[in-house]
Design a protein around this motif. Sequence first.
Motif, PDB file in Angstrom:
ATOM      1  N   GLN A 123       0.857  -1.180   0.000  1.00  0.00           N
ATOM      2  CA  GLN A 123       0.000   0.000   0.000  1.00  0.00           C
ATOM      3  C   GLN A 123       0.898   1.236   0.000  1.00  0.00           C
ATOM      4  O   GLN A 123       2.047   1.188   0.427  1.00  0.00           O
ATOM      5  CB  GLN A 123      -0.895  -0.013   1.230  1.00  0.00           C
ATOM      6  CG  GLN A 123      -2.002  -1.067   1.145  1.00  0.00           C
ATOM      7  CD  GLN A 123      -2.842  -1.083   2.407  1.00  0.00           C
ATOM      8  OE1 GLN A 123      -2.356  -1.448   3.459  1.00  0.00           O
ATOM      9  NE2 GLN A 123      -4.089  -0.684   2.295  1.00  0.00           N
TER      10      GLN A 123
ATOM     11  N   ASP B  72      -3.064   5.080  -0.621  1.00  0.00           N
ATOM     12  CA  ASP B  72      -4.102   4.462   0.209  1.00  0.00           C
ATOM     13  C   ASP B  72      -4.351   5.281   1.469  1.00  0.00           C
ATOM     14  O   ASP B  72      -5.416   5.196   2.068  1.00  0.00           O
ATOM     15  CB  ASP B  72      -3.660   3.045   0.599  1.00  0.00           C
ATOM     16  CG  ASP B  72      -3.447   2.180  -0.629  1.00  0.00           C
ATOM     17  OD1 ASP B  72      -4.454   1.755  -1.213  1.00  0.00           O
ATOM     18  OD2 ASP B  72      -2.289   1.974  -1.030  1.00  0.00           O
TER      19      ASP B  72
ATOM     20  N   GLN C  60      -8.654   0.337   4.449  1.00  0.00           N
ATOM     21  CA  GLN C  60      -8.612   0.590   3.009  1.00  0.00           C
ATOM     22  C   GLN C  60      -8.496  -0.707   2.216  1.00  0.00           C
ATOM     23  O   GLN C  60      -9.019  -0.823   1.121  1.00  0.00           O
ATOM     24  CB  GLN C  60      -7.418   1.494   2.653  1.00  0.00           C
ATOM     25  CG  GLN C  60      -7.629   2.942   2.999  1.00  0.00           C
ATOM     26  CD  GLN C  60      -8.495   3.673   2.000  1.00  0.00           C
ATOM     27  OE1 GLN C  60      -8.284   3.560   0.794  1.00  0.00           O
ATOM     28  NE2 GLN C  60      -9.475   4.402   2.473  1.00  0.00           N
TER      29      GLN C  60
END
Length: 150
Positions: free
Chosen positions: A30, A75, A148
């Motif tokens: 991420q 993210d 997320q």
Amino acid sequence: MHYDFNAPRPSAPDAMLANPSAIAPASQAQTVLVVEDDPLNRKLFCELLKARGYDVIGASDGLAGLAACRTYAPDLVLLDVQLPGLGGVEVAQAITDAPDAPSILAVSAFAAGADCARLRAAGCADCLAKPVAIAELLERAEDLLAEQSA
Ligand code: MN
């Protein structure tokens, strides 16, 4: 010559599941965007997040942060509030106005209270007051990143 149509053959999807790294893109990490004008804080936050395995992008003011957000679609945005030019509240509003906006973890120099309420109203998912405890910063960031990816 004999060909047995019933013979088990390796199926491509199974083979890929058994070895996901074979089909993974170069980086599945991420991405976190760190918007912070203080060079030492920016370096510290970036290094801490990199050490946790995230891809990290640093931006030194609000406008650069907004541009990086549009370019890299992170993210999570770790957002300092006191920034030269475009301030953190305005940056948060601009980021959360866009579709598929990332979560924002704001870091404010003012003690929790009113400032955090303003930041949450601007779309920030969470808010920490400076000076931040490193362990707490990482914990809040990882909580938001887990949301997320869920
Ligand atoms: Mn600042």
